[in-house]
Motif scaffolding. Structure first.
Motif, short mmCIF file in Angstrom:
data_model
loop_
_atom_site.label_atom_id
_atom_site.label_comp_id
_atom_site.label_asym_id
_atom_site.label_seq_id
_atom_site.Cartn_x
_atom_site.Cartn_y
_atom_site.Cartn_z
N THR A 23 -20.23 -19.83 -16.42
CA THR A 23 -19.57 -20.62 -15.46
C THR A 23 -18.73 -21.36 -16.08
O THR A 23 -19.10 -21.78 -16.86
CB THR A 23 -20.45 -21.51 -14.40
OG1 THR A 23 -21.80 -20.73 -14.73
CG2 THR A 23 -20.04 -22.53 -13.45
N CYS A 24 -17.28 -21.25 -15.52
CA CYS A 24 -15.93 -21.99 -16.10
C CYS A 24 -14.87 -22.55 -14.30
O CYS A 24 -14.88 -21.97 -13.54
CB CYS A 24 -15.25 -20.91 -16.95
SG CYS A 24 -13.27 -21.68 -17.50
N ASN A 25 -15.85 -23.62 -14.03
CA ASN A 25 -15.57 -24.42 -12.97
C ASN A 25 -16.13 -23.52 -12.29
O ASN A 25 -17.00 -23.11 -11.38
CB ASN A 25 -13.72 -24.37 -13.48
CG ASN A 25 -13.82 -25.77 -14.64
OD1 ASN A 25 -14.45 -26.38 -14.50
ND2 ASN A 25 -12.55 -25.14 -15.51
N GLU A 26 -14.72 -23.19 -11.21
CA GLU A 26 -14.77 -22.67 -10.26
C GLU A 26 -15.01 -20.98 -10.06
O GLU A 26 -15.04 -20.82 -9.65
CB GLU A 26 -13.78 -22.59 -8.79
CG GLU A 26 -12.33 -22.13 -9.61
CD GLU A 26 -12.20 -23.00 -10.15
OE1 GLU A 26 -10.43 -22.85 -10.18
OE2 GLU A 26 -12.30 -24.15 -10.11
N ASP A 27 -15.46 -20.16 -11.22
CA ASP A 27 -15.06 -19.29 -11.09
C ASP A 27 -15.99 -18.73 -12.46
O ASP A 27 -16.76 -19.43 -12.55
CB ASP A 27 -13.55 -18.95 -12.39
CG ASP A 27 -12.28 -19.00 -11.18
OD1 ASP A 27 -12.24 -18.39 -10.56
OD2 ASP A 27 -11.50 -19.52 -12.34
N ILE A 28 -16.14 -17.56 -12.57
CA ILE A 28 -17.52 -16.81 -13.54
C ILE A 28 -16.84 -16.21 -14.33
O ILE A 28 -15.53 -14.97 -14.16
CB ILE A 28 -17.92 -16.30 -12.79
CG1 ILE A 28 -19.35 -16.95 -11.69
CG2 ILE A 28 -19.48 -15.64 -14.28
CD1 ILE A 28 -20.19 -16.01 -10.70
N GLU A 29 -16.85 -15.74 -15.86
CA GLU A 29 -16.33 -15.26 -16.51
C GLU A 29 -17.22 -14.28 -17.63
O GLU A 29 -18.49 -14.23 -17.78
CB GLU A 29 -16.07 -16.46 -18.45
CG GLU A 29 -14.71 -17.81 -17.87
CD GLU A 29 -13.71 -16.80 -17.24
OE1 GLU A 29 -12.88 -15.70 -17.53
OE2 GLU A 29 -13.15 -18.22 -16.79
N VAL A 30 -16.94 -13.22 -17.79
CA VAL A 30 -17.81 -12.10 -18.44
C VAL A 30 -17.22 -11.70 -19.60
O VAL A 30 -15.81 -11.83 -19.76
CB VAL A 30 -17.29 -10.93 -17.44
CG1 VAL A 30 -18.15 -9.92 -18.11
CG2 VAL A 30 -17.51 -11.00 -15.88
N LEU A 31 -17.49 -11.76 -20.29
CA LEU A 31 -17.51 -11.91 -21.86
C LEU A 31 -18.60 -10.78 -22.68
O LEU A 31 -19.29 -10.41 -22.35
CB LEU A 31 -18.10 -12.93 -22.59
CG LEU A 31 -17.67 -14.28 -22.10
CD1 LEU A 31 -17.97 -16.06 -23.07
CD2 LEU A 31 -16.05 -14.57 -21.93
N ASP A 32 -18.14 -10.29 -23.41
CA ASP A 32 -18.19 -9.29 -24.26
C ASP A 32 -19.36 -9.85 -25.19
O ASP A 32 -18.89 -10.83 -26.14
CB ASP A 32 -17.23 -8.55 -25.60
CG ASP A 32 -18.28 -7.04 -25.89
OD1 ASP A 32 -18.25 -7.86 -26.97
OD2 ASP A 32 -18.26 -6.35 -25.77
N PHE A 33 -20.73 -9.60 -25.58
CA PHE A 33 -21.71 -9.61 -26.31
C PHE A 33 -21.86 -10.09 -27.80
O PHE A 33 -21.85 -11.26 -28.47
CB PHE A 33 -22.87 -9.27 -25.71
CG PHE A 33 -24.18 -9.24 -25.99
CD1 PHE A 33 -24.94 -11.04 -25.59
CD2 PHE A 33 -24.38 -9.53 -27.59
CE1 PHE A 33 -26.25 -11.61 -26.25
CE2 PHE A 33 -25.92 -10.14 -28.21
CZ PHE A 33 -26.87 -10.96 -27.55
N SER A 34 -21.10 -8.83 -27.96
CA SER A 34 -21.49 -9.02 -29.84
C SER A 34 -19.83 -9.71 -30.35
O SER A 34 -19.91 -10.67 -31.06
CB SER A 34 -20.98 -7.53 -30.23
OG SER A 34 -19.55 -6.91 -29.54
N THR A 35 -18.82 -9.87 -29.66
CA THR A 35 -17.20 -10.79 -29.95
C THR A 35 -17.36 -12.42 -29.74
O THR A 35 -16.41 -12.70 -29.90
CB THR A 35 -16.05 -9.43 -29.89
OG1 THR A 35 -15.88 -9.25 -28.13
CG2 THR A 35 -16.10 -7.83 -30.73
N GLY A 36 -17.69 -11.77 -28.03
CA GLY A 36 -17.05 -12.82 -27.82
C GLY A 36 -16.25 -13.32 -26.58
O GLY A 36 -15.44 -14.53 -25.35
N ALA A 37 -15.67 -12.12 -26.34
CA ALA A 37 -13.96 -12.32 -25.85
C ALA A 37 -14.37 -11.65 -24.12
O ALA A 37 -15.21 -11.22 -24.40
CB ALA A 37 -13.10 -10.76 -26.93
N LYS A 38 -13.59 -12.58 -23.86
CA LYS A 38 -12.83 -11.95 -21.94
C LYS A 38 -12.56 -11.07 -22.19
O LYS A 38 -12.12 -10.17 -22.11
CB LYS A 38 -12.06 -13.04 -21.71
CG LYS A 38 -12.31 -13.08 -20.02
CD LYS A 38 -11.72 -14.47 -19.67
CE LYS A 38 -11.79 -15.65 -19.75
NZ LYS A 38 -10.35 -16.37 -19.57
N ILE A 39 -13.58 -10.24 -20.85
CA ILE A 39 -13.50 -8.81 -20.31
C ILE A 39 -12.88 -9.04 -19.40
O ILE A 39 -11.96 -8.53 -18.49
CB ILE A 39 -14.58 -8.49 -20.38
CG1 ILE A 39 -15.46 -7.88 -21.68
CG2 ILE A 39 -14.72 -6.60 -19.81
CD1 ILE A 39 -16.73 -7.25 -21.74
#
Length: 823
Positions: A23-39
């Motif tokens: 959860t990032c304020n009013e949005d939902i961030e999707v991250l790569d599990f291995s690198t943590g990069a935002k998908i």
């Protein structure tokens, strides 16, 4: 870039452990599990997200926000499939069943609802709770589908979806129930619940009775069960192990069958976090703890809960940066917290180092990049040794403390020599202190033994070699010259001063700024120093006479930091205007401006190789910039070589009159003038052939040329076989040619050929067809009007000839001449 990815709230990880959802304020961030990069980012409805859950099959995500809307997201496209109102109050808890068919929502309106995810309708509406529904969980049994819910009054209710009613009430907790979990190997024969009443309860599911109460002596925010016979790093194996965590910020393990505590983590020094949630990853056997300071901590159960990874969700305001480590692959970050953060720039994994008791304000790094100093609001400076290849708890070790300032330490700088013999600190108390680092020599020489030595004897207390009042106001910056002989300080009193390192005596004062000086930095090659100020300027000073030799103007607000680049020939600056500027020192000209931050940029750091530059500021974002100068030069060289080859090929095509390849290549090179010349030459050659004596019989090629629109049949064929993008480009050339009467004839010929060869649907299907037609039409009308006027004017010539015949009829000269000959 390193951006905020978690600001508190719900966190989920899909079943195959490939993605993290935060959860990032009013949005939902999707991250790569291995690198943590935002998908991807699931854009919300401008209201804070209160809860979400991911289908076990990973195809959809269901989210709820304060707007009381329930939204279903397709995770293949990251778009919302449908959205509808779920409750009369925000949804607090959510769970999806193992078949990925149903989602249960618990709300602040005291109701629990079950929804069909794919069809988007409510299948059950359960009422009975007397307060906020804080937790919901589907029972794993597939025979009788049951749902368990708990509320803030401690009451647990069991709902049968087949019967559509509450079939049991479990009463033991006296406070908010935060977690519900079931044993998986026996089809959920036991249920575990934990709450803020500092207990974990074990229930017999079949009898719906309390089996055991485990006292935890801390407020529990999360609890669950590990897989059966999991390896927890102990000598013995236990069938059912309960994990839990809460206000103490540590994970603890209990034997569910006996209630015995099996293991408890040791909390890291000065760590103040508490756990708000814990996720269990069944594939990797890891536990992911979510902290109240927005961090995700990954623990390996098989290694006695050793931390294997850490993801920082929120950086707050970035105050200072520095590249560390032998390869400078890691980035040390000071934010509005007491923790020192070390990021791996490859995978965004982060190490937190605890030592200060208040906000870290500044960083200083030795040339070896394995020794670092920090200054803090707790009035102290610490010296650290960094070895990112060491075990987890030994990577960043505090080896010394410098205590003596009476106010916050806002500037630190280490000696740059190989021995690193001293540390300089500047404070809000307006004094500068020099600290002796010689007692650390043995630690610097044996980095592998640092952790063991410090663990045994504790950090070394440094001794001050001298102290003096340097300025009339706060000291913002300290910098040591490359030779370690002199150092400079910058202050809010609008001056920068040069000092002798050995004695601390003043050597010169740099006066000229109209406001406070934010930073000072020595040139690596010249005897000059650069200062940045709140008066929006950067000044370059000579160390020979301490006079200003250059002033750089261009920022629209305070200039906060600067660094010399390209062997001292360029200067990079950052400012409160959110801009990064690159200056050529020779002519004080700004050659590059970068605008990627949304607020003031407090800090700037570079690698020794200058390949990477990092910036951070008040927008909580860290940007890492790569120097692409060499890559750009190589690209331009390759581009020039390619263009040269293509130009030569074009010349060869024209020599052999291979118009097809010549026109196609000219279009690809985007050379409209060269293409215009080709068309003009072809039309001129056709007209030249038409000028031959009409009595001479023409060959087939000449006949084709006469029938061609643009002078040659092959040219017409090329124009008629263009791809849509090439046709659009050609019409763009025609539009430009058509604006000049000199080239109008060629433009009209090509346009006529296009209109002859292509249907109106094809032309109108071009993306810019409307603009092209609206631009070509008025000039074409003007050209036709001009030709019509010329045609009208040509009738005057005919009229004049006919009028002249009345005075001297044609043929009279011949008749008169014949009569004279007869006589």
């Amino acid at each position: 870039s390193i951006e905020s990815v978690y600001t508190g709230g719900c966190v989920a990880i899909n079943k195959d452990e490939s993605r993290i959802f935060t959860t990032c304020n009013e949005d939902i961030e999707v991250l790569d599990f291995s690198t943590g990069a935002k998908i991807a980012e699931l854009k919300g409805d401008t209201e804070i997200v209160t809860s979400f859950s991911v289908k076990p099959d990973g195809s959809h995500l269901v989210s709820a926000s304060r707007s009381q809307l329930l939204t279903i997201w397709d995770l293949s496209t990251f778009k919302a499939v449908r959205s509808f109102k779920a409750h009369e109050a925000p949804v607090i808890a959510m769970d999806i069943d193992q078949t990925s068919t149903l989602v249960a929502t618990g709300s602040a309106d005291s109701t629990v609802k079950v929804w069909d995810i794919d069809r988007g309708y409510c299948t059950h509406n359960f009422k009975g709770h007397g307060g906020l529904v804080t937790s919901v969980k589907f029972h794993p049994s597939k025979d009788d589908i049951c749902l368990v819910s708990a509320s803030d009054d401690g009451m647990i209710r069991v709902w049968s979806l087949n019967k559509g009613k509450c079939i049991a009430m479990m009463e033991s907790h006296v406070s908010v129930v935060r977690s519900i979990d079931f044993t998986q190997h026996d089809d959920g024969q036991y249920m575990v619940t934990a709450g803020r009443d500092k207990i974990i309860n074990v229930w017999n599911w079949k009898r719906k009775t309390l089996e055991r109460t485990i006292p935890t002596y801390e407020t529990m925010e999360a609890a669950g069960l590990l897989a059966i016979d999991s390896d927890i790093g102990l000598d013995a194996r236990y069938k059912n192990v309960v994990y839990g965590g809460g206000e103490k910020g540590i994970i603890r393990l209990w034997n569910m069958d006996s209630g015995e505590e099996l293991f408890a983590q040791t909390k890291e020094l000065n760590a103040k976090h508490a756990f708000v949630s814990i996720l269990y990853l069944s594939q990797s056997q890891d536990l992911v703890a979510i902290t109240n300071d927005e961090n995700l901590l990954f623990y390996r159960t098989a290694k006695r809960l050793e931390r294997v990874r850490q993801v920082v969700g929120y950086n707050e305001e970035v105050i200072d940066l520095a590249f560390v480590g032998p390869d400078q692959r890691h980035l040390a970050v000071a934010t509005n917290t007491e923790q020192l953060r070390i990021y791996d720039t490859d995978n965004l994994n982060c190490e937190l180092a605890y030592g200060h008791k208040d906000i870290v304000l500044c960083l200083g790094v030795h040339n070896s990049c394995r020794i670092m100093a920090t200054g803090s609001k707790d009035n102290t400076a610490l010296v650290w040794m960094i070895d990112m290849d060491a075990p987890v708890n030994e990577r960043v070790v505090c080896v010394a403390t410098a205590v003596g300032h009476t106010k916050a330490v806002g500037a630190v700088c280490l000696a740059q020599g190989a021995d690193c013999t001293f540390l300089l600190t500047g404070s809000e108390d307006r004094t500068v202190k020099k600290w002796d680092l010689s007692p650390l020599r043995s630690l610097f020489d044996s980095p592998k033994q640092v952790a063991a030595t410090i663990k045994e004897s504790g950090p070394v207390k440094l001794r001050s070699l001298y102290t003096f009042q340097a300025h009339d106001k706060d000291i913002n910056s300290i910098c040591v010259a490359p030779n370690d002989n002199i150092f400079a300080t910058g202050s809010q009193d609008k001056t920068a001063k040069i000092w002798d390192v050995a004695t601390g005596k003043p050597l010169g004062t740099l006066q000229g700024h109209r406001r406070g000086v934010w930073s000072v930095v020595f040139s690596p090659v010249d005897r000059v120093i650069a200062t940045t100020s709140a008066d929006k300027t950067v000044k370059m000073w000579s160390l020979s006479d301490f006079g200003c030799v250059k002033t750089f103007e261009g920022h629209t607000n305070s200039v906060l930091r600067s660094e010399f680049l390209t062997k001292g020939t360029q200067l990079m600056t950052t400012g409160s205007d959110g801009l990064i500027k690159l200056w050529n020192i020779k002519d004080a000209e700004c050659v590059l401006t970068l605008d990627k931050h949304e607020n003031k940029i407090w800090t700037l750091a570079k690698q020794r190789s200058e390949e990477l530059v990092a910036t951070g500021g008040a927008d909580s974002v860290i940007r890492i910039w790569k120097d692409t100068t060499q890559d750009e030069i190589e690209r331009l060289h390759k581009e020039d070589a390619r263009l040269l080859e293509q130009q030569q090929a074009l010349d060869n095509f024209l020599v052999v009159k291979d118009y097809r390849n010549a026109i196609m290549l000219t279009l690809s090179l985007d050379q409209p003038h060269r293409l215009l010349n080709i068309f003009q030459d072809v039309i001129a050659a056709s007209e030249h052939r038409d000028g031959f004596d009409a009595e001479v019989e023409s060959d087939s090629e000449d006949k084709d040329a006469k029938q061609a629109i643009v002078g040659a049949r092959v040219v017409d064929d090329v124009i008629g076989s263009l791809a849509p993008d090439q046709l659009e480009r050609l019409l763009g050339y025609v539009r430009n040619w058509n604006t000049n009467a000199k080239f109008a004839r060629v433009a009209q010929a090509v346009l006529y050929c296009v209109l002859t060869k292509y249907t109106s649907q094809t032309i109108l299907g071009l993306p810019s067809a409307k603009d092209l037609i609206s631009a070509i039409q008025p000039y074409s009308e003007r050209h036709f009007s001009r030709l019509d006027n010329l045609l009208t004017d040509s009738f005057i010539v005919d009229y004049t000839l006919h009028a002249m015949e009345a005075f001297h009829p044609v043929g009279m000269e011949t008749l008169t001449l014949n009569e004279d000959e007869d006589e």
